[in-house]
Design a protein around this motif. Structure first.
Motif: not given
Length: 365
Positions: A71-85
């Protein structure tokens, strides 16, 4: 034969195996089957339940932490980075795993890692000793100090250091508390006049004792080559843990049956003979109860003292792993927690065994 085995297991503190021995010998099957279920099967089942709950709790905390990071990655870096994480977490890559309560499997893996590390360090020590053997022979012959291995200690080495420290502290507590306890037990006036000192110093925190001992030892060992950290640690442990033995020894001596004292008078025993032949044997049960408590307290405060003093040992190991922050640090801390608990239990069993060996009153707790 059966009675000898039962007597032996009770003597070494394994009395819970008695119903199993009796069941094997086909003695009262119904009664002993129930006793085996209650005393052996139920505790074993509780171990598996504990591991199962631990696994569930670990998985729950892992999922919660993972969701938070995504959720933090989605807020700060976007959906693509969150999916990678998320993909990285699912792949098992240690670089992106949530750092939370480790599972039983992770703790076991950390245990294996620590053992392998110990084997590697032991091999390095042996290689170093072989390389410096001839050189050290010459140095010793010339009156010089031998070259010693200065690499980091392994987990097993730190366990040995903690055991050495706790036994030194325990012996210090023994040699201080038992003689003073005997003197206080023999004199009601002295006992009443000194009691306030015991009541004031008994609850003092290990931190305070450590600071006090640190101030004194550092001053006394300023120009000495001795290991001041070891001296500070074991003296602090001894001063923290001696009070149970002191109080129990005084109580044991004071409560000796007056008939024994009268017999000693009739036999005209000298004071030391009276103490060693009458008073001490009669006081042993209470003295050993105090010694068992002292050893348990010594082991508990040792970890805190090593942690605070940064002296080698399990306490220092736990603090270093906590500060390290590596992915397996939490697992290694839990390995240390289990080792500390098992050693504490073993020390108590050893004291119980010695107590049963020398005392006429047997205990099985």
């Amino acid at each position: 034969m059966k009675d000898s085995i039962i007597k032996g297991i009770k003597f070494i503190g394994l009395g819970f195996l008695e119903p199993l021995i009796r069941l094997i010998c086909k003695e009262e099957p119904k009664k002993n089957t129930k006793a085996v279920m209650r005393k052996i099967v139920a505790p074993i089942a509780s171990i598996f339940i504990f591991i199962g709950l631990w696994q569930l709790g670990s998985r729950s905390l892992y999922n919660k932490e993972a969701e938070f990071k995504i959720e933090a990655a989605t807020r700060n870096q976007g959906e693509e980075e969150a999916a990678k994480l998320k993909a990285c977490m699912e792949s098992g890559d240690s670089n992106c795993q949530p750092n939370t309560l480790p599972s039983p499997t992770q703790v076991y893996d950390a245990y294996q890692t620590l053992l392998e590390d110990h084997r590697q360090i032991s091999a390095d020590k042996e290689a170093f000793a072989e390389k410096t053997f001839e050189m050290n022979k010459k140095r010793v012959a010339q009156g010089k100090k031998a070259i010693t291995y200065t690499g980091r200690p392994s987990f097993v080495d730190q366990i040995k250091t903690s055991l050495k420290t706790v036994f030194a502290g325990f012996l210090l507590a023994l040699f201080i508390a038992v003689p003073i306890g005997i003197v206080l037990g023999l004199s009601e006036t002295l006992r009443g006049s000194i009691n306030w000192i015991i009541q004031i110093f008994k609850p003092v925190s290990p931190v305070v004792w450590l600071l006090l001992v640190f101030m004194i030892v550092k001053t006394l060992t300023k120009n000495s080559d001795s290991d001041s950290s070891f001296i500070i640690s074991f003296i602090s442990v001894g001063l923290c843990s001696m009070w149970a033995t002191l109080v129990n020894t005084a109580m044991g001596v004071a409560s000796v049956n007056t008939d024994y004292i009268n017999v000693a008078k009739v036999l005209r025993l000298r004071p030391l003979q009276k103490i060693f032949k009458v008073i001490l044997p009669a006081s042993l049960p209470l003295i050993f109860t105090g010694l068992r408590i002292t050893l348990s307290v010594a082991w508990m405060v040792l970890i805190a003292i090593e942690l605070l003093a940064q002296s080698p040992g399990l306490g220092s190991f736990v603090w270093e792993e906590f500060q390290n922050g590596a992915m397996d640090s939490n697992s290694k801390i839990i390995v240390a927690m289990f080792v500390i608990g098992f050693i504490g239990f073993a020390l108590d069993r050893i004291m119980l065994f010695i107590q049963n060996l020398v005392s006429f009153e047997k205990e099985t707790i």
